[in-house]
Design a protein around this motif. Sequence first.
Motif, PDB file in Angstrom:
ATOM      1  N   ILE A   1      15.870  15.466 -16.230  1.00 32.35           N
ATOM      2  CA  ILE A   1      15.534  15.742 -14.835  1.00 32.35           C
ATOM      3  C   ILE A   1      15.886  14.523 -13.999  1.00 32.35           C
ATOM      4  CG2 ILE A   1      13.681  16.268 -13.209  1.00 32.35           C
ATOM      5  CD1 ILE A   1      12.319  17.810 -15.409  1.00 32.35           C
ATOM      6  N   ASP A   2      16.550  14.765 -12.874  1.00 36.41           N
ATOM      7  CA  ASP A   2      16.932  13.692 -11.971  1.00 36.41           C
ATOM      8  C   ASP A   2      16.802  14.199 -10.534  1.00 36.41           C
ATOM      9  OD1 ASP A   2      17.755  11.226 -11.158  1.00 36.41           O
ATOM     10  OD2 ASP A   2      19.793  11.397 -11.928  1.00 36.41           O
ATOM     11  N   ILE A   3      16.865  13.277  -9.587  1.00 33.81           N
ATOM     12  CA  ILE A   3      16.793  13.641  -8.174  1.00 33.81           C
ATOM     13  C   ILE A   3      18.193  13.614  -7.611  1.00 33.81           C
ATOM     14  CG2 ILE A   3      15.903  12.980  -5.915  1.00 33.81           C
ATOM     15  CD1 ILE A   3      13.465  11.839  -7.380  1.00 33.81           C
TER      16      ILE A   3
ATOM     17  N   LEU B   1       7.931  12.987 -15.893  1.00 38.02           N
ATOM     18  CA  LEU B   1       8.389  14.378 -15.757  1.00 38.02           C
ATOM     19  C   LEU B   1       9.546  14.660 -16.703  1.00 38.02           C
ATOM     20  CD1 LEU B   1       7.940  16.976 -14.053  1.00 38.02           C
ATOM     21  CD2 LEU B   1       9.694  16.116 -12.510  1.00 38.02           C
ATOM     22  N   ASP B   2      10.448  13.717 -16.824  1.00 39.10           N
ATOM     23  CA  ASP B   2      11.598  13.869 -17.710  1.00 39.10           C
ATOM     24  C   ASP B   2      11.158  13.976 -19.173  1.00 39.10           C
ATOM     25  OD1 ASP B   2      14.425  14.049 -18.031  1.00 39.10           O
ATOM     26  OD2 ASP B   2      14.449  11.979 -18.719  1.00 39.10           O
ATOM     27  N   LEU B   3      10.154  13.195 -19.556  1.00 42.19           N
ATOM     28  CA  LEU B   3       9.657  13.230 -20.934  1.00 42.19           C
ATOM     29  C   LEU B   3       8.939  14.545 -21.268  1.00 42.19           C
ATOM     30  CD1 LEU B   3       8.289   9.603 -21.342  1.00 42.19           C
ATOM     31  CD2 LEU B   3      10.330  10.583 -22.408  1.00 42.19           C
ATOM     32  N   LYS B   4       8.314  15.162 -20.288  1.00 46.20           N
ATOM     33  CA  LYS B   4       7.572  16.409 -20.512  1.00 46.20           C
ATOM     34  C   LYS B   4       8.487  17.613 -20.709  1.00 46.20           C
ATOM     35  CE  LYS B   4       3.346  15.284 -17.999  1.00 46.20           C
ATOM     36  NZ  LYS B   4       2.501  15.654 -16.848  1.00 46.20           N
TER      37      LYS B   4
ATOM     38  N   ARG C   1       0.820  -1.214   0.000  1.00 48.03           N
ATOM     39  CA  ARG C   1       0.000   0.000   0.000  1.00 48.03           C
ATOM     40  C   ARG C   1       0.853   1.262   0.000  1.00 48.03           C
ATOM     41  NH1 ARG C   1      -4.337  -1.380   4.584  1.00 48.03           N
ATOM     42  NH2 ARG C   1      -2.435  -1.166   5.756  1.00 48.03           N
ATOM     43  N   TRP C   2       2.054   1.205   0.522  1.00 45.93           N
ATOM     44  CA  TRP C   2       2.936   2.374   0.583  1.00 45.93           C
ATOM     45  C   TRP C   2       3.994   2.247  -0.506  1.00 45.93           C
ATOM     46  CZ3 TRP C   2       8.082   3.666   1.340  1.00 45.93           C
ATOM     47  CH2 TRP C   2       8.339   5.002   1.710  1.00 45.93           C
ATOM     48  N   GLY C   3       4.024   3.214  -1.401  1.00 43.14           N
ATOM     49  CA  GLY C   3       5.036   3.216  -2.443  1.00 43.14           C
ATOM     50  C   GLY C   3       4.826   2.153  -3.502  1.00 43.14           C
ATOM     51  N   HIS C   4       3.584   1.798  -3.735  1.00 41.89           N
ATOM     52  CA  HIS C   4       3.290   0.755  -4.727  1.00 41.89           C
ATOM     53  C   HIS C   4       2.131   1.230  -5.597  1.00 41.89           C
ATOM     54  CE1 HIS C   4       3.344  -3.280  -6.347  1.00 41.89           C
ATOM     55  NE2 HIS C   4       2.033  -3.329  -6.228  1.00 41.89           N
ATOM     56  N   ASN C   5       2.238   1.020  -6.885  1.00 40.08           N
ATOM     57  CA  ASN C   5       1.170   1.436  -7.792  1.00 40.08           C
ATOM     58  C   ASN C   5       0.655   0.292  -8.663  1.00 40.08           C
ATOM     59  OD1 ASN C   5       3.381   1.147  -9.407  1.00 40.08           O
ATOM     60  ND2 ASN C   5       3.343   3.209 -10.258  1.00 40.08           N
ATOM     61  N   GLY C   6       0.975  -0.945  -8.287  1.00 43.54           N
ATOM     62  CA  GLY C   6       0.508  -2.098  -9.040  1.00 43.54           C
ATOM     63  C   GLY C   6       1.325  -2.400 -10.280  1.00 43.54           C
TER      64      GLY C   6
ATOM     65  N   LEU D   1       7.742   6.555  -7.705  1.00 37.75           N
ATOM     66  CA  LEU D   1       8.771   7.585  -7.827  1.00 37.75           C
ATOM     67  C   LEU D   1       9.489   7.476  -9.170  1.00 37.75           C
ATOM     68  CD1 LEU D   1      10.413   9.892  -6.575  1.00 37.75           C
ATOM     69  CD2 LEU D   1      11.882   8.160  -5.551  1.00 37.75           C
ATOM     70  N   GLN D   2       9.891   6.279  -9.541  1.00 38.33           N
ATOM     71  CA  GLN D   2      10.587   6.081 -10.809  1.00 38.33           C
ATOM     72  C   GLN D   2       9.673   6.383 -11.991  1.00 38.33           C
ATOM     73  OE1 GLN D   2      12.075   2.117 -11.391  1.00 38.33           O
ATOM     74  NE2 GLN D   2      13.080   2.627 -13.310  1.00 38.33           N
ATOM     75  N   GLN D   3       8.445   5.911 -11.930  1.00 41.91           N
ATOM     76  CA  GLN D   3       7.509   6.123 -13.033  1.00 41.91           C
ATOM     77  C   GLN D   3       7.194   7.607 -13.212  1.00 41.91           C
ATOM     78  OE1 GLN D   3       3.906   3.893 -12.745  1.00 41.91           O
ATOM     79  NE2 GLN D   3       3.007   4.874 -14.531  1.00 41.91           N
TER      80      GLN D   3
END
Length: 108
Positions: free
Chosen positions: A99-101, A91-94, A73-78, A84-86
Motif C-alpha cells: 500500500i502506498d499513497i 497499514l502496509d503490514l496488515k 504539535r502538528w504532524g508530530h508523534n514524538g 503519516l509514514q508510521q
Amino acid sequence: MPFNYENFINNSKSEYTKEIIGIDEFLKSLDFHYFSSVKLNNKHITFNSISLVLEISCNLDLLELLAHFNTDRWGHNGKEKSPLQQELEILDLKNKYHIDIEELTFFL
C-alpha cells in the motif's frame, strides 16, 4: 480447457474489490495528528499493490499550521518517523498487498 475471458474478468473483480484492512484506524490516526478531516477519495488497485488518493482538510490557516508545526504539535508523534509514514507502514503490514499513497492533497 479453453481460456474463458468472462471467468477471468469475474475472478479479477473479486480480487480488485477487496477491502483494505485497518483503513479506518489509519484515517482516524491522521485526523488526530494533523488536526484535520482525512478522506479516502480513491484507491487504484493493481495486481500486487494498492495506491491511495487522500484528501486532508485542515481547519487552520497557513500561519497557524506553521506555528503548531514549529512547536511539534502538528504532524508530530514524538518519534523519528512522521505519523503519516508510521501509520502507512502499519497499514502496509496488515495487508497482503503493498500500500502506498499516490496523491496527497492538503486543504487549509
